[in-house]
Design a protein around this motif. Structure first.
Motif, PDB file in Angstrom:
ATOM      1  N   GLN A  50       8.453  44.436   7.112  1.00  0.00           N
ATOM      2  CA  GLN A  50       9.292  45.671   7.522  1.00  0.00           C
ATOM      3  C   GLN A  50       8.406  46.820   6.749  1.00  0.00           C
ATOM      4  OE1 GLN A  50      11.699  46.028  10.056  1.00  0.00           O
ATOM      5  NE2 GLN A  50      11.136  48.169   9.998  1.00  0.00           N
ATOM      6  N   ALA A  51       8.235  46.526   5.631  1.00  0.00           N
ATOM      7  CA  ALA A  51       7.574  47.662   4.848  1.00  0.00           C
ATOM      8  C   ALA A  51       6.157  47.744   5.315  1.00  0.00           C
ATOM      9  CB  ALA A  51       7.417  47.295   3.139  1.00  0.00           C
ATOM     10  N   MET A  52       5.374  46.775   5.559  1.00  0.00           N
ATOM     11  CA  MET A  52       3.927  46.954   6.276  1.00  0.00           C
ATOM     12  C   MET A  52       3.994  47.605   7.477  1.00  0.00           C
ATOM     13  SD  MET A  52       2.196  45.856   3.919  1.00  0.00           S
ATOM     14  CE  MET A  52       0.524  46.051   4.859  1.00  0.00           C
ATOM     15  N   TYR A  54       6.389  50.031   8.276  1.00  0.00           N
ATOM     16  CA  TYR A  54       6.649  51.492   8.010  1.00  0.00           C
ATOM     17  C   TYR A  54       5.473  52.165   7.517  1.00  0.00           C
ATOM     18  CZ  TYR A  54      11.704  51.067   8.934  1.00  0.00           C
ATOM     19  OH  TYR A  54      12.994  51.330   9.511  1.00  0.00           O
ATOM     20  N   SER A  55       4.633  51.404   6.726  1.00  0.00           N
ATOM     21  CA  SER A  55       3.314  51.994   6.076  1.00  0.00           C
ATOM     22  C   SER A  55       2.196  52.070   6.712  1.00  0.00           C
ATOM     23  CB  SER A  55       3.143  51.345   4.821  1.00  0.00           C
ATOM     24  OG  SER A  55       3.019  49.931   5.023  1.00  0.00           O
ATOM     25  N   ARG A  56       1.919  50.967   7.891  1.00  0.00           N
ATOM     26  CA  ARG A  56       1.024  51.035   8.725  1.00  0.00           C
ATOM     27  C   ARG A  56       1.225  50.917  10.269  1.00  0.00           C
ATOM     28  NH1 ARG A  56      -2.534  46.431   5.541  1.00  0.00           N
ATOM     29  NH2 ARG A  56      -1.817  45.535   7.544  1.00  0.00           N
ATOM     30  N   MET A 136      13.566  61.338   4.966  1.00  0.00           N
ATOM     31  CA  MET A 136      12.800  60.062   5.689  1.00  0.00           C
ATOM     32  C   MET A 136      13.827  59.541   6.652  1.00  0.00           C
ATOM     33  SD  MET A 136       9.870  59.328   4.102  1.00  0.00           S
ATOM     34  CE  MET A 136       9.822  57.833   5.104  1.00  0.00           C
ATOM     35  N   HIS A 143      10.669  57.911  15.592  1.00  0.00           N
ATOM     36  CA  HIS A 143       9.722  56.744  16.023  1.00  0.00           C
ATOM     37  C   HIS A 143      10.466  55.850  17.016  1.00  0.00           C
ATOM     38  CE1 HIS A 143       6.376  57.766  13.424  1.00  0.00           C
ATOM     39  NE2 HIS A 143       7.374  58.049  12.676  1.00  0.00           N
TER      40      HIS A 143
END
Length: 179
Positions: A50-52, A54-56, A136, A143
């Motif tokens: 999930q972090a990946m 949101y970041s990419r 945030m 999105h």
């Protein structure tokens, strides 16, 4: 005047406290509190995924790694974030605010915890953390399927989610009731 702004701040603080108490009562009484606790099975892998996203992935147009269902509306990062807000930030804000407010009535209590030089910076830092969360949160609501679909879902309480080949209109809790 400054005194007026302080009064408004204090009234809003007590409204926040009442809202938090009512939200806690509702989530416990309705059983929806379960949705805030992440499934421990492969939690770290799903959180990293999930972090990946949101970041990419979100910028590359990748598919969201967690599919919403009526029973599972929050991804692992949302669950951790809401747990931190509910169990760390909100209590810290309430306790430091109450102690600062009570300095005029119970100065020994506030002084035992470091007084204003300790309480005020903690209270201010937590307020900035809440502000960062709100920024945030608003950003990530854009999105969805359209830039306003996430905000529409929070306002109306309904969101269209993919079910098999088509879409189904599913009941969705308002995000604001979770905070």
């Amino acid at each position: 005047s400054f005194a007026y702004v302080v009064q408004v701040h204090n009234v809003l603080g007590f409204i926040l406290l009442i809202n938090a108490a009512l939200a806690l009562f509702y989530t416990v009484a309705s059983g929806t509190i379960k949705r805030f606790f992440p499934d421990p099975e492969s939690f770290f892998a799903r959180t990293f995924e999930q972090a990946m996203f949101y970041s990419r992935g979100i910028f590359a147009g990748e598919e969201h790694p967690v599919q919403k269902t009526p029973q599972n509306r929050l991804n692992p990062l949302q669950q951790v974030t809401y747990l931190a807000i509910i169990n760390i930030l909100l209590p810290a804000q309430v306790i430091t605010g109450f102690l600062i407010w009570g300095m005029q009535y119970w100065p020994a209590l506030g002084d035992a915890l470091g007084g204003l030089p300790v309480l005020a910076p903690i209270h201010t830092f937590v307020a900035w953390a809440f502000a960062a969360f709100i920024v945030m949160h608003i950003y990530l609501t854009t999105h969805g399927e359209t830039p306003l679909s996430g905000i529409k879902a929070m306002v109306t309480g309904w969101e269209d989610i993919e079910v098999g080949n088509g879409k189904a209109n599913q009941d969705s809790e308002k995000e604001t009731s979770h905070v």
